[in-house]
Design an enzyme around this catalytic site. Structure first.
Site, short mmCIF file in Angstrom:
data_model
loop_
_atom_site.label_atom_id
_atom_site.label_comp_id
_atom_site.label_asym_id
_atom_site.label_seq_id
_atom_site.Cartn_x
_atom_site.Cartn_y
_atom_site.Cartn_z
N LYS A 118 35.52 30.49 44.78
CA LYS A 118 36.94 30.86 44.95
C LYS A 118 37.72 30.71 43.64
O LYS A 118 38.55 31.54 43.33
CB LYS A 118 37.63 29.95 45.99
CG LYS A 118 37.10 30.04 47.39
CD LYS A 118 37.92 29.16 48.32
CE LYS A 118 37.95 27.70 47.94
NZ LYS A 118 36.66 27.01 47.98
N ARG A 162 43.83 23.77 53.66
CA ARG A 162 42.49 23.26 53.94
C ARG A 162 42.40 22.57 55.29
O ARG A 162 41.32 22.17 55.70
CB ARG A 162 42.11 22.27 52.87
CG ARG A 162 41.02 22.76 51.93
CD ARG A 162 40.87 21.75 50.84
NE ARG A 162 39.61 21.82 50.21
CZ ARG A 162 39.44 22.23 48.95
NH1 ARG A 162 40.46 22.68 48.25
NH2 ARG A 162 38.25 22.20 48.41
N ARG A 185 27.67 24.22 38.11
CA ARG A 185 29.04 24.49 37.66
C ARG A 185 29.44 23.53 36.53
O ARG A 185 29.14 22.35 36.57
CB ARG A 185 30.00 24.32 38.84
CG ARG A 185 31.44 24.57 38.48
CD ARG A 185 32.27 24.96 39.64
NE ARG A 185 32.16 24.08 40.78
CZ ARG A 185 32.64 24.38 41.98
NH1 ARG A 185 33.22 25.54 42.18
NH2 ARG A 185 32.52 23.54 42.99
N ARG A 240 31.88 18.38 37.17
CA ARG A 240 32.89 17.67 37.97
C ARG A 240 32.22 16.54 38.73
O ARG A 240 31.12 16.72 39.26
CB ARG A 240 33.51 18.64 38.99
CG ARG A 240 34.55 19.52 38.39
CD ARG A 240 34.92 20.68 39.27
NE ARG A 240 35.11 20.36 40.69
CZ ARG A 240 35.62 21.21 41.57
NH1 ARG A 240 36.00 22.41 41.18
NH2 ARG A 240 35.76 20.89 42.83
N ARG A 298 31.71 17.29 50.64
CA ARG A 298 32.67 18.41 50.64
C ARG A 298 32.21 19.52 51.59
O ARG A 298 33.03 20.15 52.26
CB ARG A 298 32.83 18.96 49.23
CG ARG A 298 33.56 17.98 48.32
CD ARG A 298 33.38 18.32 46.88
NE ARG A 298 34.07 19.54 46.49
CZ ARG A 298 33.69 20.33 45.50
NH1 ARG A 298 32.60 20.07 44.82
NH2 ARG A 298 34.38 21.39 45.21
P1 AMP Z 1 38.48 22.34 45.01
O1 AMP Z 1 38.33 22.37 43.53
O2 AMP Z 1 39.49 23.32 45.52
O3 AMP Z 1 37.15 22.43 45.73
O4 AMP Z 1 39.09 20.90 45.38
C1 AMP Z 1 38.53 19.71 44.89
C2 AMP Z 1 39.04 18.55 45.69
O5 AMP Z 1 40.47 18.46 45.60
C3 AMP Z 1 38.76 18.59 47.18
O6 AMP Z 1 37.44 18.16 47.49
C4 AMP Z 1 39.83 17.63 47.70
O7 AMP Z 1 39.47 16.28 47.43
C5 AMP Z 1 41.02 17.97 46.81
N1 AMP Z 1 41.86 19.02 47.39
C6 AMP Z 1 42.15 20.22 46.84
N2 AMP Z 1 42.96 20.93 47.62
C7 AMP Z 1 43.18 20.18 48.72
C8 AMP Z 1 43.92 20.38 49.90
N3 AMP Z 1 44.60 21.52 50.12
N4 AMP Z 1 43.92 19.40 50.83
C9 AMP Z 1 43.25 18.23 50.63
N5 AMP Z 1 42.51 17.99 49.54
C10 AMP Z 1 42.48 18.94 48.58
#
Ligand code: AMP
Length: 274
Positions: free
Chosen positions: A41, A119, A158, A191, A202
């Protein structure tokens, strides 16, 4: 390149504004991008931003930017960083406070590509409320899908730039110089939440809370499913073709192989899904 786009208002929230607000377009794109971690994404959001002109808005980037600035132990941001490192969701009250602070970004004349938000069900309901209050229609909800083994492979390979947040993959999207960011020259890293234990967590979280968000949207408006296999460029073309097939006027890209679509400064408002 969208990475050069100023996103100060999104990354830092009120009272900060973007120094270079996007140019007004007749019809800004407003999209939500859904999909499991590793589906790509973030990469698609950056690429779509280049083609569609809308701002790529990732909630995770807000947390990462805040964590890079100092934060007090025990603060909401310290808790957010811990949740992220373990692959858990940041609590809804923290996320929703952050989004409310940035509601100006939702009304930005450049439009938005929301990546990683909403989310959870409460987040989806709150977003609908914020958009309804501003009379802003969502154009589409796009959902990227990829088999589990490929999600795991994507996360394992990644790499991210800690300074400018550019995304790479050791095989699918390698930097020009191994381990070095193409855009700012900083050293790339993995990361913490892409490491195996957090990555598994996740995926579990996605299958639970976030899958409900897909169902929530699917019960209210068509969700555009996209097969997220293959190169980022192919996935981008699939996304643009899927939008075009739904009646949206998608700008032509040189790489586009599907049915020709006239270049356009905007997109169809007739087929908007509200
Ligand atoms: P992402 O890079 O979008 O996969 O997000 C990495 C991490 O950020 C997630 O595993 C959550 O810990 C946190 N995170 C990002 N967006 C949200 C959200 N909308 N709600 C809760 N946690 C979030």
């Amino acid at each position: 390149m969208s990475l050069l786009r100023d996103r100060t208002a999104w990354l830092q929230g009120e009272p900060f504004g973007c120094l270079q607000p996007p140019a007004a377009t007749g019809s800004p794109w407003r999209l939500v991008l859904l999909g499991p971690p590793g589906a790509g994404k973030g990469t698609q959001s950056e690429m779509l931003a280049t083609v569609l002109g809308a701002c790529p808005l990732s909630t995770a980037d807000i947390f990462r930017a805040a964590c890079e600035r100092s934060h007090a132990p025990g603060s909401a941001m310290a808790a957010a960083e811990e949740a992220m490192n373990y692959g858990e969701l940041v609590p809804d009250d923290v996320v929703l406070g952050i989004i409310r602070d940035r509601r100006a970004c939702l009304r930005c004349r450049g439009g938005f590509l929301l990546d990683g938000f909403p989310r959870t069900l409460p987040q989806a309901v709150t977003l609908d409320g914020l958009l309804a209050a501003e009379h802003l229609p969502l154009d589409a909800v796009i959902c990227y899908d990829l088999p589990l083994h490929l999600l795991v492979e994507r996360m394992a390979g990644r790499r991210v730039c800690p300074r400018c947040h550019a995304l790479f993959h050791v095989t699918a999207r390698p930097p020009r110089r191994e381990g070095i960011c193409d855009y700012c020259g900083d050293r790339l890293r993995q990361r913490t939440d892409d490491e195996p234990a957090a990555a598994r967590k996740r995926l579990e979280v996605y299958a639970g809370a976030t899958a409900q968000v897909v169902n929530y949207y699917a019960s209210r408006r068509p969700v555009v499913p996209i097969d997220a296999r293959g190169s980022p460029e192919r996935i981008l073309l699939r996304t643009l073709d899927a939008l075009a097939a739904r009646g949206f006027s998608v700008p032509a890209t040189t790489a586009r192989t599907g049915p020709a679509t006239p270049a356009s400064s905007g997109h169809s408002t007739e087929s908007r899904e509200t």
